[in-house]
Write a protein that holds these residues in place. Sequence first.
Motif, PDB file in Angstrom:
ATOM      1  N   ASN A  59     -10.410   6.497  -2.789  1.00  0.00           N
ATOM      2  CA  ASN A  59     -11.703   6.027  -2.312  1.00  0.00           C
ATOM      3  C   ASN A  59     -12.894   6.524  -3.109  1.00  0.00           C
ATOM      4  OD1 ASN A  59     -14.166   6.339  -0.170  1.00  0.00           O
ATOM      5  ND2 ASN A  59     -13.016   4.422   0.008  1.00  0.00           N
ATOM      6  N   VAL A  88      -6.081  -0.431   0.546  1.00  0.00           N
ATOM      7  CA  VAL A  88      -5.502   0.809   0.029  1.00  0.00           C
ATOM      8  C   VAL A  88      -6.581   1.701  -0.587  1.00  0.00           C
ATOM      9  CG1 VAL A  88      -4.905   0.087  -2.346  1.00  0.00           C
ATOM     10  CG2 VAL A  88      -3.481   1.767  -1.154  1.00  0.00           C
ATOM     11  N   ASN A  97      -8.012   4.767   1.153  1.00  0.00           N
ATOM     12  CA  ASN A  97      -7.256   6.009   1.167  1.00  0.00           C
ATOM     13  C   ASN A  97      -8.036   7.073   0.386  1.00  0.00           C
ATOM     14  OD1 ASN A  97      -5.332   8.059   0.085  1.00  0.00           O
ATOM     15  ND2 ASN A  97      -3.831   6.833   1.201  1.00  0.00           N
ATOM     16  N   ASN A 108       0.810  -1.218   0.000  1.00  0.00           N
ATOM     17  CA  ASN A 108       0.000   0.000   0.000  1.00  0.00           C
ATOM     18  C   ASN A 108       0.847   1.274   0.000  1.00  0.00           C
ATOM     19  OD1 ASN A 108      -2.147  -1.771   0.060  1.00  0.00           O
ATOM     20  ND2 ASN A 108      -2.454  -1.571   2.245  1.00  0.00           N
TER      21      ASN A 108
END
Length: 170
Positions: A52, A45, A48, A24
């Motif tokens: 996202n 990840v 994030n 990540n």
Amino acid sequence: MKLHSTFLVVLASTIMLSCTPKENRIIFDKQANQEILYGYATTEVFENPLFNQWYSSEYNSYTLDSILLDSLKLYTDKVSVKMVIGTWCGDTRREAPRFIKIIDHLKIRANSIEIIGVNRSKMCPEAGIDSGYVEYVPTFIIYRQSEEIGRIVERPNHTLEKDLLNILKQ
């Protein structure tokens, strides 16, 4: 004293390198002119904020083909997947969340899924992705018992479910 100091510098460097996250990892890619996922990753990840919004939007809005999912379940034993993605790429931003949603519904074990983020040159030597390994992203490489049996490259020919079924039925 010099030997002792050198030893301490080497030891400190080794400790720092071993503490560097191996998953990540986010780096700034000059070619893409943005922060990108680089190297090995887990699906976490995508929580994030950098990723996202597009990830969640695509994952949540994608409608699975439940009939094909039922057929796919017959072929997922001993299957693993390597996903080579570029978080800077529109095709990845569309297809990776959809593909992960399929994998989630098929209940393919997390340790059978390998996600690798590449730079704008489509490389990540640290993860074995050298020049020419993939031409386009995303590339979903499907394995059965560690042998590559097919790829979905950039976008499916039909749908992700149908293309995946065609690969797995081989």
